[in-house]
Design a protein around this motif. Structure first.
Motif, short mmCIF file in Angstrom:
data_model
loop_
_atom_site.label_atom_id
_atom_site.label_comp_id
_atom_site.label_asym_id
_atom_site.label_seq_id
_atom_site.Cartn_x
_atom_site.Cartn_y
_atom_site.Cartn_z
N LEU A 41 -4.77 4.40 7.17
CA LEU A 41 -5.75 3.97 6.18
C LEU A 41 -6.74 2.97 6.75
O LEU A 41 -7.95 3.08 6.53
N ARG A 42 -6.26 1.97 7.48
CA ARG A 42 -7.16 0.95 8.01
C ARG A 42 -8.23 1.58 8.89
O ARG A 42 -9.41 1.25 8.78
N ALA A 43 -7.82 2.47 9.77
CA ALA A 43 -8.79 3.12 10.67
C ALA A 43 -9.77 3.99 9.89
O ALA A 43 -10.96 4.05 10.22
N ASP A 44 -9.29 4.66 8.83
CA ASP A 44 -10.18 5.48 8.00
C ASP A 44 -11.26 4.62 7.36
O ASP A 44 -12.45 4.95 7.39
N LEU B 170 -7.25 7.54 0.07
CA LEU B 170 -6.10 6.82 -0.49
C LEU B 170 -4.94 7.76 -0.82
O LEU B 170 -3.78 7.39 -0.65
N ARG B 171 -5.23 8.96 -1.28
CA ARG B 171 -4.15 9.92 -1.54
C ARG B 171 -3.38 10.20 -0.26
O ARG B 171 -2.14 10.31 -0.27
N ARG B 172 -4.09 10.34 0.84
CA ARG B 172 -3.42 10.56 2.12
C ARG B 172 -2.55 9.37 2.48
O ARG B 172 -1.43 9.53 2.99
N ALA B 173 -3.07 8.16 2.22
CA ALA B 173 -2.30 6.96 2.52
C ALA B 173 -1.05 6.88 1.65
O ALA B 173 0.02 6.48 2.13
N GLY C 295 2.99 6.94 2.73
CA GLY C 295 3.78 5.76 2.41
C GLY C 295 3.09 4.46 2.75
O GLY C 295 3.72 3.40 2.72
N GLU C 296 1.79 4.50 3.05
CA GLU C 296 1.04 3.28 3.39
C GLU C 296 0.58 2.51 2.16
O GLU C 296 0.22 1.33 2.27
N ALA C 297 0.50 3.18 1.02
CA ALA C 297 -0.06 2.56 -0.18
C ALA C 297 0.69 3.04 -1.40
O ALA C 297 1.21 4.17 -1.42
N PRO C 298 0.75 2.22 -2.45
CA PRO C 298 1.43 2.63 -3.69
C PRO C 298 0.52 3.53 -4.52
O PRO C 298 -0.71 3.44 -4.43
N PRO C 299 1.08 4.39 -5.35
CA PRO C 299 0.27 5.28 -6.18
C PRO C 299 -0.68 4.54 -7.12
O PRO C 299 -1.72 5.08 -7.51
N GLY C 300 -0.35 3.29 -7.44
CA GLY C 300 -1.21 2.53 -8.34
C GLY C 300 -2.61 2.27 -7.81
O GLY C 300 -3.50 1.89 -8.57
N CYS C 301 -2.84 2.49 -6.52
CA CYS C 301 -4.17 2.25 -5.95
C CYS C 301 -5.14 3.38 -6.27
O CYS C 301 -6.34 3.25 -6.03
N LEU C 302 -4.63 4.49 -6.81
CA LEU C 302 -5.48 5.67 -7.05
C LEU C 302 -6.29 5.52 -8.32
O LEU C 302 -6.08 6.21 -9.32
N HIS C 303 -7.22 4.61 -8.26
CA HIS C 303 -8.13 4.35 -9.37
C HIS C 303 -9.53 4.15 -8.77
O HIS C 303 -9.68 3.43 -7.78
#
Length: 201
Positions: A78-81, A134-137, A141-149
């Motif tokens: 994610l960071r690199a993206d 973010l979906r890829r992240a 397992g890099e990010a929680p599903p709650g970030c998908l907003h």
């Protein structure tokens, strides 16, 4: 240019590419339905069936320019993206796309239809591309599903745009981009626990 019989998505893309070419060469002030139709090898009726006015076509063509240049990168992290997207946006300020954006904003001051179209585009904030990253992240397992907003997904974009506006639409130092990502965006994403998901607004 001779007209070629095309339909559907093929014709739509031909019109958008023609409009993007006109925007790059002549700016929004020089964009006309006649010139786009001629360049695309079609007629104005085909354009008006898809875009009701010059403002809608101009903004759609600008979005094509931006999306073609960027697209959602897939580095595996994610960071690199995020860094790749923000750095590309920063580099684009030295390309013709920056002049197109400046021309659109200048014209919007006297064109209510264009202003409304630009506000809609900015409101969207290219959220689909950011949500894809973010979906890829989340899947990795890099990010929680709650970030998908959408509002969460586009925070880094909004912060960089604010930097551009306060600095007179000039590129920022890379340190600024890294700070946006490491000190604001990634902590926000990793701490997101909102349960509404990406469909909530």
């Amino acid at each position: 240019m001779a007209q070629v019989r095309r339909r559907g998505a093929v014709l739509e893309q031909a019109i958008l590419r023609a409009a993007a070419g006109e925007l790059t060469e002549s700016g929004y002030a020089g964009l006309t339905m006649d010139r786009v139709a001629h360049r695309a090898g079609t007629n104005k009726n085909a354009i008006y069936r898809r875009w009701p006015n010059r403002a809608a076509l101009g903004v759609a063509a600008y979005k094509l320019l931006v999306e073609t240049a960027l697209g959602p990168p897939d580095t595996g992290e994610l960071r690199a993206d995020v860094l790749a997207v923000l750095r590309q946006m920063n580099a684009d300020l030295a390309t013709p796309k920056a002049n197109v954006a400046a021309g659109l904003m200048a014209s919007a001051a006297e064109d209510p239809e264009l202003l409304a179209q630009l506000r809609e585009m900015v409101g969207d904030g290219a959220s689909s591309m950011w949500l894809t990253m973010l979906r890829r992240a989340v899947d990795r397992g890099e990010a929680p599903p709650g970030c998908l907003h959408p509002r969460v997904a586009t925070v880094a974009l909004t912060l960089l745009r604010n930097e551009f506006m306060t600095r007179g639409m000039t590129p920022v130092d890379d340190d600024v981009i890294v700070e946006i990502v490491d000190r604001v965006y990634l902590p926000l994403i990793r701490g997101s626990r909102y349960s509404g998901g990406e469909k909530s607004r």
